[in-house]
Every structure is written in C-alpha cells, then in structure tokens.
Write a protein that holds these residues in place. Structure first.
Motif, mmCIF file in Angstrom:
data_model
loop_
_atom_site.group_PDB
_atom_site.id
_atom_site.type_symbol
_atom_site.label_atom_id
_atom_site.label_comp_id
_atom_site.label_asym_id
_atom_site.label_seq_id
_atom_site.Cartn_x
_atom_site.Cartn_y
_atom_site.Cartn_z
ATOM 1 N N GLU A 1 37.232 158.700 20.156
ATOM 2 C CA GLU A 1 38.558 158.507 20.758
ATOM 3 C C GLU A 1 38.989 157.054 20.597
ATOM 4 O OE1 GLU A 1 37.284 160.520 24.693
ATOM 5 O OE2 GLU A 1 39.458 160.372 24.814
ATOM 6 N N GLU B 1 36.427 164.453 16.247
ATOM 7 C CA GLU B 1 37.333 164.093 17.359
ATOM 8 C C GLU B 1 38.251 162.929 17.019
ATOM 9 O OE1 GLU B 1 34.032 164.147 17.653
ATOM 10 O OE2 GLU B 1 33.593 165.959 18.798
ATOM 11 N N ARG C 1 42.246 155.344 18.870
ATOM 12 C CA ARG C 1 43.080 154.388 19.593
ATOM 13 C C ARG C 1 43.226 153.093 18.775
ATOM 14 N NH1 ARG C 1 46.906 154.183 23.748
ATOM 15 N NH2 ARG C 1 47.342 151.972 23.883
ATOM 16 N N GLN D 1 30.490 157.929 25.788
ATOM 17 C CA GLN D 1 31.721 157.443 26.413
ATOM 18 C C GLN D 1 31.457 156.164 27.185
ATOM 19 O OE1 GLN D 1 34.407 160.156 28.376
ATOM 20 N NE2 GLN D 1 33.085 161.874 27.883
ATOM 21 N N ASN E 1 42.110 163.225 18.098
ATOM 22 C CA ASN E 1 42.736 162.258 19.002
ATOM 23 C C ASN E 1 43.893 161.511 18.363
ATOM 24 O OD1 ASN E 1 41.474 161.926 21.805
ATOM 25 N ND2 ASN E 1 39.736 162.359 20.463
ATOM 26 N N MET F 1 36.273 156.514 27.149
ATOM 27 C CA MET F 1 36.536 157.079 25.823
ATOM 28 C C MET F 1 35.271 157.298 25.015
ATOM 29 S SD MET F 1 39.783 154.995 24.305
ATOM 30 C CE MET F 1 41.387 155.751 24.340
#
Lengths: 191, 577
Positions: free
Chosen positions: B9, B33, B13, B166, B37, B5
C-alpha cells in the motif's frame, strides 16, 4: 514499555486478517509503535496461516519468533498446538475450541491429535470457547472471529469502549451491530 | 496524517505522491496489492496487462513519452520482463520509470527463490531496497529522482515480509510533475547494434557515477555503535539485526545496485569485523570480497529461506528457544469447497490421466488425494511441456496426457505455446480451466473478463474463438461440473490423436457475486463408511470416529460433487431459496 507480541493462528479463510486489522487499529490509538505481518497467496487456500502483531515503544522485526509470544490466539485446536512453542513461559492461549481436519487427516494418512486442550494446559493458561457454536446461536456463523477476539480482549490491556469504536471503524457498516454483539459475547465469556 | 499500511500500500502511495501517471502490472503474490491500491488514485492511469513483459513495455512507452511510470510484478515475473528490461537499461528514461519487483524468500507462494538483484546487475540498472512500509513509500519517491537524474530505470526490490507487513506511514500530498516533451531520438531509443554499442558505453559510465554518488544518498544509513562487529545489510534483514544485536554498528544499504563501495570501505575501516547479512544470494558479499575488503557472510548464514532475529542470535552463539520436534499433521493449502477445478481433476483422476500443469490454484491438483498434476514449471509451460513430451516419446505415450492451464495463465503466455503446438503439428488435449478470474492472487480481472483494473466495462477476449483463430480445429466448451459429459468428451478427444482444446467453465467459488444456495447434507443412516466421497479432497467433508461422514454446513458450497461420488444415496443436496 517492553514490546508485546501477539500471534493469531488459524486455517486459511477463517478471517484472521480482519482480526489483526482491528487489533492494529486499536493499538495505534494508544500511540504505540506497531507492526503487523500477514500471509497472503497460496497458503490462504485452507492452509495453516499465521499473523503477527507486535507493539511497544519501538518495534523492529515484524515477526514473532520462538519463545516470544505473550498471547497466542488460535482459531483452531491443531493450529494452537502447532505454534505453542512460540509462547513465552508465562504466555496465555486464547483458543477457539474447534477441530478442522487437515487433508492428511481427512484421507487417513495421519491422525488428528487427541486431548489437545489438556496438552496445552500442561504448559500454559488456556482460555477457550467454541466460537463457531456461539456464532450460530447469534444467527451468523461468520462472526465467530469477533467472539474469539472478545475473549482475547479480556486478557489484553485495552479498554472495552476503545475496542468497540475500532470495530465500528474497521468492519463493513452493515455488520457493525452484529460484530459488536459477537465481541461482547466473547468478552463476557472471559469473566 | 499517519495510516497503517502494508508495504505494498505504501509503494502505491509513494507512486501517487511522486506524480506517477501510468502504471501497468500482472498480478503475482506478493506484489498484487500495489496495483489494487493504485486504483484509488484517480490521477494515475493503471491497468492489468496480460503479462509482465507487456506491463514493462507499457511503462517504457509512458516513460519515453515523458511521464513518470511504474510496472509491478513478482520476482519470476521479472524473468518474463527481462527482455525489455535489459534493453531499457541502455535506452534509459525520459519520464522516471520504476519497476517494483517482489522477491519471495521462504517460498510462501512461488515456484522458486530467485534473487532480483541478479537481474538488476545483469540489466545494468539501479536497484534500491526499503526495509519497512515508511521507507517503501519514501524510497519509491526517491527512485523517481534517481531514475531521472541518471537516465535509468530503477528497480524497487521488496520481499514478501516487507510487502505484507503493516506499519504506520506518514502521508504527504501528491506533487504533480510536469510532463517532459517527447523528442524523437533515434540514437537513444532505437536499439540496433550501432546505437546500442554507443549506449552501452554510456550506461557503464552512468553506473560508475551512480556508485560514486550513491555513497552520499540519504537512503543509506550508517549507525556507529559498538565497533567490534559491523553489519552490512539491506531490506528487511536490517530489522533482524536491530532486533537481535541492538548495540552493533550497522551500514544499511538502500542502494543495492550499483553498490556504493566507497561507503562500504569507510564503514569497514571503522569496525573490527565486517559481517554481511543479506537474505538469499551473496550479492553484496561477493562484490565486497572482490573489492578486497575482508568480511564474512554466507560462511555464517544460509542462502535458503527467510532470515530472522533468532537466526542471527544463534549464529553468534546466543541461546534461543527451540521449537520442539513434533509429529503433528501438516496442513497444506487445498482447493476450496465448491472449486470447479476439483470437479475437473476428479474426472482426470478417475480416468488415470497425467496432467502437465501450470501456475495457479490448480497447481494444488498435485496435492493428495487428487495427485493428478505431473509437472509445474512456470506460467504457460503446461502446453509446451506436453508438446515436448509428445515429440520425445510419440503420441502413443501421451494418449493419457492432457495440459491444464487457467484462463489468466493461458492469456499470460499459454497462448504462445498453443500456437507452437498448432504450427508444429502437435497433438493432444489442452484443457483451459476457465474460472473467469486470476484466482490464486485474489481475484484480479484479465483480458477475458470484460472489466478493467479501474472497473470499466471493456472488450473481453473470447478464449474459444482465439483458439480457433490460432488454428485449433477441435474446440469445446463444457461446464466444469458436468462430470459425465467431460468424461465422455475426454475419452473421445484423447482417442483421436489430434489437437483439441477443452474449455471447462464455472466461476471461482470465491469470486464476488458467486452465490451458492444449496448445501450437501449427510444421511448417516445410509452411510456405508466406504470413504469414496473423501477421495475428492473437499475440506467440508470429515470422517467421524465411527467412520461415517459429516459435512460442515458452514464450509459447504453445495457444488454436489461429493453426492455424485456416493453410491449409497447417503448425501443429499438440499436446495436453497
């Protein structure tokens, strides 16, 4: 394992992000700690873009710095020479042997450097392909990035079947077969 | 389960797992983003607001009503949202409230390099900072705990490198949080002087308590190794310390405002030399020094740009490979092939018009060979800066000036500026470059596109009608690619010395659903090598060794602009199916 460092460089809009995502998902399968770092936003509009991929037992910084890269995957010649100092002495270059003129060259403010490939070969092993031409032969100019990735795969430590299954999981369903074909074409060029 | 991720992201989450119910944002690199997301989580209502001030106020309202809320923005967005934030600090929260603010050290996609921690200090709110994607998720959840325990909005600060890197993140389930009842509380929620005076006392007490308790927070981490050097660091800078000096002792601060000074004192006692390693401003360093603790910081490290492990090694005298100086041509970002802005800027260039610019892809109109844009300050400034120039030097001076602003930026803050020009009898030409999207950040919807962040059809603001409603008498709509029409219209409107709005219309070339069927093709036989077509700065065109032009067929979007610049019929428009 000592951390491995890969750099993917190119021109904004060429699809370097998809390439690094495939690589990231592949590395995960091998259980390594992995970090990827990307560029979004303004630089993506035709500018010089860099993506870093690092993996090993434990990775801290997400960027690859001067003298650290094992593999430099360059989507364009000028970008390859721009970042060559990021390679280790024994690092290899995987090159898409194409020329995209940056605006200062287009308007005549600077000249595009001559003999880039010869220059690169002086310091490093270079594996090159004109992936754009090969992609057109395949019938879709956009899959050139998978051809370059295929060529790079020949010089990375992952099994070809793992590459193919990750490509299947990462690219849009409709394009799976074409992308796999492009990848294998590049892979075979590495023979 | 683990998933690769982006930092952004992972924040989305984290919001999902923390039970967030309402989120609002205005797009801005590197924060965009997060909202993109959040959309996948049906339990969260999320939206694009016209600007960050509005987004923050929506989050305040949701928090006041009793649910967990979030607002996301880039660092300069927080300047717009500073007004609600500074008072939200006094009010505190009911449901937990988190502002995610993304800084941009190294200016990858911003107009300045400001440090959000200054705002956290100024607004008297808590600020925490993760150092990787896993922490981005974990700290987001922790932020809601702090927010509710200390009755305080929390800023989750990130940077470009964290937001766009990421890493594998362990996923957990969402934990639903029961809505808190709404209770009318005038003393807490109505910030008039008598109430605010009392609230200020309470805020200062809460901050002092948080600073004390913060010494025990799990988001701070003390690693004692070799004690000759001890680093105090936060965020992504921690990763550079671990990479460059793996044996050094480190105090990684998750809580960056207020600082847990007791913990820093304890760490300082354990090490011989205390080094503060923080990107951008010396926020930790100055407070540590003010607390009478001996340390070094910006004597060794810069306030400019992004940090790295090699930079740290160099500062400690270790050899690092150097980049050889080269004279390679730069590759600056440019407008895409088929971009409607290029067409508009080409007309402005031809007429030698100055443009007061704004924030968006069209800022690239300042880059050669277009070089049309004179100034770029902040969102919405184009119209008000032009008004200032006109009031300073008179309308004779601005007879060859226009303001250029995009559709999303106009709705963000440009509309206020236009109101000012109408009200204060300003004259001039305002061009709204309407490409039906928020382009630079990667195509987000806005109040005039007719679609919400969650993909529903909705009312669309009618931009020309809005301009008329404000009081602009002369409002025109024209295709961005109608060069002749635009040239004529511009000449007429500039000569009138009244206030005109020209809305140039054509969708962004990269917008989903925009299909270019045609291609431009060179006719080398007819090419006279004059280079006039190159003056529009289209990246699909290149000059061959013999001076003729070649058009890259894979890049060309067939907008036909180059063809209109060729006097020798050497560029053909090939019609597609």
């Amino acid at each position: 394992m000592e951390t491995k460092n890969i750099m993917i460089v190119g021109v904004g809009g060429q699809g370097t992000l998809l390439t690094s995502r495939i690589l990231g998902n592949l590395i995960r399968k091998y259980g390594y700690d992995v970090k990827l770092s990307e560029v979004h936003g303004m630089a993506q509009r035709g500018g010089s873009v860099v993506t870093f991929v690092r993996y090993g037992d434990k990775v801290y910084e997400p960027i690859v710095e001067e003298g650290m890269a094992d593999v430099l995957i360059a989507f364009e010649r000028l970008e390859a020479i721009r970042y060559q100092d990021f390679l280790k002495d024994d690092g290899v270059i995987v090159l898409n042997d194409v020329r995209i003129d940056p605006m200062p060259v287009v308007i005549g403010a600077c000249e595009y450097p001559k003999d880039i490939v010869d220059e690169l070969k002086k310091g490093h092993t270079v594996y090159s392909v004109n992936a754009n031409e090969e992609a057109i032969k395949l019938g879709n100019s956009r899959v050139f990035n998978l051809i370059i990735l295929g060529l790079a795969a020949k010089h990375l430590d992952f099994k070809v079947e793992d590459w193919l299954s990750v490509i299947e999981e990462t690219v849009p369903p409709k394009t799976i077969e074409l992308n796999k074909k492009a990848f294998l074409l590049g892979y075979e060029k590495g023979e | 389960m683990k998933k690769l991720m982006l930092g952004n992201e992972a924040i989305a989450r984290g919001a999902f797992e923390a039970g967030v119910k309402v989120a609002s944002a205005y797009p801005g690199t590197p924060s965009t983003e997060i909202s993109e997301n959040l959309v996948q989580y049906k339990e969260i209502y999320c939206e694009w607001a016209p600007n960050e001030k509005v987004a923050t106020e929506v989050a305040i309202g949701a928090s006041m009503a009793g649910v967990r809320s979030m607002a996301c923005m880039k660092h300069v967005g927080l300047n717009v949202a500073a007004d609600p934030l500074y008072t939200a600090g006094y009010i505190g929260v009911n449901g937990g409230m988190v502002l995610v603010v993304a800084d941009d050290p190294g200016l990858y996609s911003s107009q300045n390099e400001q440090d959000t921690r200054n705002h956290a200090r100024g607004a008297l709110v808590c600020c925490i900072e993760p150092s990787d994607s896993q922490e981005a998720k974990d700290f987001t959840k922790f932020a809601y705990k702090i927010s509710e325990e200390y009755d305080m909005p929390v800023i989750l600060r990130t940077t470009t490198r964290l937001a766009h890197s990421q890493q594998e993140v362990e996923l957990c389930d969402r934990v639903e949080v029961e809505d808190k009842p709404y209770e009318k509380n005038i003393a807490k929620n109505v910030m008039m002087p008598a109430n605010a005076k009392r609230r200020h006392v309470i805020v200062e007490e809460k901050l002092a308590r948080l600073a004390k308790d913060g010494a025990n927070f799990e988001i701070n981490k003390m690693e004692i190794n070799d004690t000759s050097i001890g680093f105090v660091t936060c965020g992504i800078a921690y990763q550079y310390v671990k990479e460059a000096m793996p044996n050094a002792s480190v105090l990684k601060l998750g809580l960056v405002n207020p600082l847990p000074m007791d913990l820093i004192k304890e760490f300082a006692k354990k090490v011989d030399k205390l080094v503060i390693f923080e990107e951008l401003m010396p926020i930790i360093e100055e407070q540590v020094k003010a607390a009478g603790i001996d340390c070094v910081g910006k004597e060794m490290f810069t306030v400019l740009g992004e940090y790295s492990a090699n930079m740290l090694k160099k500062a400690f005298g270790k050899a690092v490979p150097a980049i050889k100086q080269n004279n390679l041509p730069m590759r600056p970002p440019i407008l895409c092939p088929g971009c409607p802005h290029r067409s508009v800027f080409s007309v402005l260039k031809k007429l030698k018009i100055h443009a007061s610019g704004d924030i968006g892809c069209y800022t690239l109109g300042a880059v050669q060979p277009l070089g049309v844009v004179d100034s770029t300050v902040c969102m919405g400034a184009s119209i008000s800066v032009l008004h200032g120039i006109q009031k300073a030097k008179g309308d004779e001076f601005t007879k060859d000036w226009v303001a250029v602003i995009g559709d999303s930026t106009f709705l963000h803050t440009g509309v206020n500026s236009l109101m000012n020009t109408v009200y204060n009898k300003g004259v001039g030409v305002v061009m709204i470059l309407d490409n039906r999207t928020t382009g630079m950040t990667g195509h987000q919807d806005h109040a005039a596109t007719g679609k919400t962040l969650q993909g529903e059809e909705t009312n669309a603001v009618d931009i020309p009608a809005l301009c008329r409603a404000i009081g602009v008498k002369r409002v025109f709509e024209i295709s961005a690619f109608d060069q002749k029409g635009l040239e004529k219209l511009l000449k007429e409107e500039l000569s009138l010395r009244q206030l005109s709005v020209i809305v140039t219309k054509a969708p962004c070339a990269l917008l989903k659903g925009v299909v270019f069927k045609d291609k431009c093709k060179e006719d080398t036989e007819k090419c006279k090598k004059c280079g006039r077509c190159l003056s529009i700065g289209c990246p699909a065109l290149t000059k061959c060794a013999d001076g003729t032009i070649k058009i890259d067929q894979s890049m060309c979007n067939g907008c036909g602009l180059c063809q209109t610049y060729c006097a020798f019929d050497a560029i053909k428009l090939i019609k597609g199916e």
